[in-house]
Design a protein around this motif. Structure first.
Motif, PDB file in Angstrom:
ATOM      1  N   ASN A 212      -4.188   4.842 -13.770  1.00 17.14           N
ATOM      2  CA  ASN A 212      -3.720   5.700 -12.771  1.00 17.14           C
ATOM      3  C   ASN A 212      -2.039   5.398 -12.951  1.00 17.14           C
ATOM      4  N   ASN A 268      -2.514   2.753  -4.898  1.00 15.83           N
ATOM      5  CA  ASN A 268      -3.624   2.699  -5.674  1.00 15.83           C
ATOM      6  C   ASN A 268      -3.714   1.156  -6.027  1.00 15.83           C
ATOM      7  N   VAL A 273     -10.666   6.635  -7.232  1.00 11.64           N
ATOM      8  CA  VAL A 273      -9.562   7.791  -7.088  1.00 11.64           C
ATOM      9  C   VAL A 273     -10.329   9.050  -6.632  1.00 11.64           C
ATOM     10  N   PHE A 292      -6.027  -1.973  -1.648  1.00 12.99           N
ATOM     11  CA  PHE A 292      -5.563  -0.665  -1.200  1.00 12.99           C
ATOM     12  C   PHE A 292      -5.651  -0.730   0.259  1.00 12.99           C
TER      13      PHE A 292
END
Length: 354
Positions: A212, A268, A273, A292
């Motif tokens: 990510n 994140n 995701v 998170f």
């Protein structure tokens, strides 16, 4: 499984038709059983300019990986005569910054944990490619061994000290070994990007690993892009060995991405995701979302942040798993001696790991 349901998107197998898992696990060699890998994880978050008290956004990224020797990250700062800056961290063998910032852009990565490697059960005759590898070892004689490959990839079962006797081999197909890798070019483009459009172009070129990519641009934009090639499977979801080859990779634009969310916040922490039912199947197993959720608690809606505030979030030591387990633990019958003393400590504890 009650807490983390399987992804319902395309690619789920007919589990009843696949080999028994215990037989498969028994066939795969085990390494370092007495020395498990250290725990590691990563967090990243970004807030848009208005929430950062100005026009430019703020970004934080901390890859808190396990200790090792040699270390993985090396800090780099390059200032050129034209006033441009490249500062951040890189790794041995990587020609560009992995984490970093320029005058216009800042970026960091967290691991996606999507599944980009599959094991294949194949007849031994499928291992048609054989090559000799030599590993030079300082202070010792070189280590030479043979590597066999099938059309799917290197034969993993050859690493087992006990040769297989059933006429089959286990080969592993890995997205990072597929031809056409452009990861280095992606990192190069990232270091040259001036805005989100440039960052997105760079992200599309980072073919491995699946990560990510969190980005903040001086012009105010924030974004998160999923990088890395994710296979399209003809059968199954990668959790059991297969026989059918991959059917290419999911196009970059079809992977989960977010640009300039209305909340002005992106977070994140290795959490999942892709929402349930997302057409891009990334995998079936995901870590919990405690970090998170904790970051979201600290980045409360409406709050404005400074660099010092971001540093405080990075140094936070409160454990949500501990806090959520305490009510149950404190209902257990009180023991005596050391057990009772430990329970008394828990009764007065708020879950802060300091």
């Amino acid at each position: 499984w009650d807490l983390w349901p399987l992804d319902a998107s395309a690619g789920r197998p007919d589990l009843a038709a696949l080999p028994q898992l215990d037989r498969v696990l028994a066939a795969i060699p085990v390494f370092g059983e007495d020395a498990p890998l250290p725990n590691s994880a990563s967090n990243s978050w970004a807030v848009a300019g208005p929430r950062a008290g100005g026009t430019a956004p703020l970004l934080a990224a901390d890859p808190h990986l396990g200790y090792g020797a040699p270390v993985l990250w090396y800090l780099v700062r390059v200032e050129l005569a034209d006033g441009s800056l490249r500062a951040g961290a890189t790794s041995p063998g990587v020609p560009f910054l992995v984490f970093g910032r320029t005058r216009d852009l800042a970026w960091g990565f967290t691991t996606t944990h999507s599944d980009t490697q599959d094991v294949y059960i194949e007849p031994e005759a499928a291992a048609r490619v054989v090559r000799t590898e030599t590993i030079r070892v300082r202070g010792r004689e070189p280590v030479t061994f043979e590597v066999r490959e099938t059309d799917n990839g290197p034969v993993l079962s050859d690493l087992d000290e006990t040769p297989r006797s059933d006429g089959q081999v286990l080969a592993v197909r890995m997205a990072n070994l597929e031809p056409g890798d452009t990861a280095a070019d992606g990192l190069r483009r990232l270091a040259l990007a001036r805005d989100l459009a440039g960052a997105r172009d760079a992200a599309a070129r980072i073919t491995s690993p699946p990560q990510n990519l969190m980005v903040a641009a001086r012009d105010g934009g924030i974004a998160m892009y999923l990088t890395g090639r994710t296979p399209v499977r003809a059968e199954g979801d990668g959790s059991f060995p297969g026989t059918a080859p991959w059917q290419g990779f999911i196009p970059f634009d079809e992977l989960p991405h977010v640009e300039n969310p209305g909340t002005g916040l992106l977070v994140n922490a290795n959490n999942r995701v892709s929402p349930e039912g997302h057409p891009a199947f990334l995998g079936r197993d995901w870590y919990g979302d405690w970090r998170f959720r904790r970051i979201h608690e600290l980045l409360a809606p409406g709050a404005r942040f400074t660099l010092a505030g971001f540093a405080a979030v990075q140094m936070d030591t409160l454990s949500l798993p501990a806090r959520e387990a305490l009510p149950f633990l404190n209902t257990l019958p009180r023991g005596s001696g050391a057990v009772g003393a430990a329970q008394a400590l828990l009764a007065g504890w708020d879950g802060d790991m300091d």
